[in-house]
Design a protein around this motif. Structure first.
Motif, PDB file in Angstrom:
ATOM      1  N   THR A 132       2.843   2.486  -6.475  1.00  0.00           N
ATOM      2  CA  THR A 132       2.073   1.350  -6.991  1.00  0.00           C
ATOM      3  C   THR A 132       1.410   1.667  -8.331  1.00  0.00           C
ATOM      4  O   THR A 132       0.905   0.753  -8.995  1.00  0.00           O
ATOM      5  CB  THR A 132       0.995   0.915  -5.980  1.00  0.00           C
ATOM      6  N   PRO A 184      -8.786  -3.807  -3.814  1.00  0.00           N
ATOM      7  CA  PRO A 184      -8.133  -2.875  -4.726  1.00  0.00           C
ATOM      8  C   PRO A 184      -8.161  -1.426  -4.256  1.00  0.00           C
ATOM      9  O   PRO A 184      -7.530  -0.571  -4.843  1.00  0.00           O
ATOM     10  CB  PRO A 184      -8.922  -3.049  -6.031  1.00  0.00           C
ATOM     11  N   CYS A 187      -2.828  -6.212  -4.009  1.00  0.00           N
ATOM     12  CA  CYS A 187      -3.229  -5.407  -2.851  1.00  0.00           C
ATOM     13  C   CYS A 187      -3.713  -4.033  -3.305  1.00  0.00           C
ATOM     14  O   CYS A 187      -4.763  -3.544  -2.873  1.00  0.00           O
ATOM     15  CB  CYS A 187      -2.064  -5.210  -1.886  1.00  0.00           C
ATOM     16  N   GLN A 188      -2.939  -3.397  -4.174  1.00  0.00           N
ATOM     17  CA  GLN A 188      -3.247  -2.062  -4.675  1.00  0.00           C
ATOM     18  C   GLN A 188      -2.824  -1.992  -6.143  1.00  0.00           C
ATOM     19  O   GLN A 188      -1.710  -1.590  -6.467  1.00  0.00           O
ATOM     20  CB  GLN A 188      -2.514  -0.997  -3.843  1.00  0.00           C
ATOM     21  N   TYR A 195       0.847  -1.183   0.000  1.00  0.00           N
ATOM     22  CA  TYR A 195       0.000   0.000   0.000  1.00  0.00           C
ATOM     23  C   TYR A 195       0.885   1.236   0.000  1.00  0.00           C
ATOM     24  O   TYR A 195       1.796   1.362   0.808  1.00  0.00           O
ATOM     25  CB  TYR A 195      -0.925   0.004   1.221  1.00  0.00           C
ATOM     26  N   TYR A 237      -7.207   1.469  -1.606  1.00  0.00           N
ATOM     27  CA  TYR A 237      -6.161   1.689  -0.599  1.00  0.00           C
ATOM     28  C   TYR A 237      -6.777   1.765   0.789  1.00  0.00           C
ATOM     29  O   TYR A 237      -7.819   2.383   1.010  1.00  0.00           O
ATOM     30  CB  TYR A 237      -5.406   2.986  -0.884  1.00  0.00           C
TER      31      TYR A 237
END
Length: 383
Positions: free
Chosen positions: A298, A363, A305-306, A229, A365
């Motif tokens: 990212t 997806p 995760c992101q 993240y 944050y």
């Protein structure tokens, strides 16, 4: 008429007293004289050579034996240290600067046909200007099955099995002893690479490469790490790091840092490398050794995760926040299909088609969870 005796007497030579020199002695003396002259002529120090040269004759024999004493030669130079196997592999895989490589680690489970390793290599083939980067990839095999599979598919393979104390050929479930051993073994290995003077991009094998990442690295940071993240600021210590992708330049600072990172596993027992990094990222030791580091965005280095939301910018995508090998393989293949569609019709690309089988994926944050929450997320390989 004068006799021969009278003539010899007048010339000062009395052969009755001295006799004639035997022909053999004359030849030997002549030969020794020639040798002495040659040594004198070719010597870099003629005077020293002349002083160390002597001809001696034996009085106990009718023939003389010349003896030549030549200055002893200098001792041979020390043998050149044999290039280690690791150095040879790194040297052959290095980029044009002779000191930068890409590194991944591989075990038998992930090396199986149609599994993660195949998807990883395919991403280099279909990515945008990434095919040549695979020429600089070093695959570090953690077991014999992985090593043999690597040799069948790739030119730069390094066998780390001799150093393994545990069997790492099976799928290492998240936070099990095998998983932790595998994570810390790679930190130790990467420390060795830095000591040899090589820069590297380390990439987990469950990351797909879509673009050359080097233009997106910061020029002023020796250590750069991806994130599960990312909050928008590369210097923000609240970013949650992911040790599965990082770019590191070899320097005294990074060598010391990796040593400190590896030793910190004892200070924080039961945690894996990226959670320990999260504990030490504010440690005064990092300032003391002069380490400069930043977190990677990212948007360019995304993951489950992101995810990156920009097909026009994304360089890599990581199957993090996903439990289980089969789930990873499935959703990584989905990513490849999404990318192929984008390459055909860029204007049609809107969003990734994941998650499908991967669990624990969000997806959107959200603030990082604590290390304890990571540990209890369940069985399977999260990273």
């Amino acid at each position: 008429m004068e006799s021969d005796l009278e003539r010899n007497t007048k010339s000062g030579i009395d052969h009755r007293r001295y006799g004639r020199l035997p022909p053999l002695r004359v030849a030997l003396l002549f030969g020794a004289t020639v040798v002495a002259c040659l040594l004198f002529y070719h010597s870099s120090d003629p005077i020293k050579t002349l002083l160390n040269f002597s001809v001696s004759t034996s009085t106990s024999s009718s023939t003389a034996t010349p003896t030549v004493n030549v200055v002893s030669p200098l001792p041979p130079p020390p043998p050149v240290k044999e290039e280690s196997k690791l150095e040879r592999v790194l040297k052959h895989a290095a980029m044009d600067d002779k000191k930068t490589v890409i590194i991944t680690t591989l075990n038998g489970a992930w090396a199986a046909p149609n599994a993660v390793f195949d998807v990883f290599l395919e991403s280099f083939r279909i990515g945008n200007q990434t095919e040549k980067l695979v020429d600089h990839l070093v695959v570090v095999a953690l077991d014999q099955k992985a090593y043999l599979r690597c040799l069948a598919l790739h030119p730069h393979c390094y066998d780390l099995t001799s150093a393994n104390k545990t069997d790492l050929s099976n799928d290492a479930y998240f936070m099990t002893p095998n998983y932790l051993d595998m994570m810390w073994r790679r930190i130790e290995f990467l420390h060795n690479v830095l000591e040899l003077g090589y820069n590297f991009v380390f990439t987990d094998v469950d990351i797909v490469w879509f673009r050359n990442p080097f233009p997106r690295f910061y020029p002023d940071a020796e250590f750069q790490i991806a994130c599960d993240y990312y909050g928008g600021n590369p210097l923000d210590m609240d970013n949650w790091p992911n040790g599965g992708f990082n770019y590191v330049k070899s320097s005294n600072s990074t060598v010391e840092f990796y040593k400190f990172w590896y030793e910190s596993r004892i200070t924080y027992p039961g945690l894996h490398d990226q959670d320990v990094f999260n504990q030490i990222k504010r440690d005064p030791k990092l300032t003391e050794i002069g380490l400069t580091f930043k977190f990677l965005d990212t948007n360019f280095f995304g993951g489950f995760c992101q995810p990156s939301r920009d097909f026009n910018s994304v360089c890599t995508m990581h199957a993090n926040c996903c439990l289980g090998l089969d789930s990873k393989v499935n959703d990584l293949k989905v990513l490849l299909e999404d990318w192929k569609k984008y390459m055909i019709l860029p204007s049609e690309a809107r969003a990734w088609s994941i998650p499908q089988k991967c669990r624990y994926i969000n997806p959107v944050y959200h603030p990082p969870v604590t290390p304890d929450e990571h540990v209890h997320e369940g069985e399977g390989d999260k990273n």
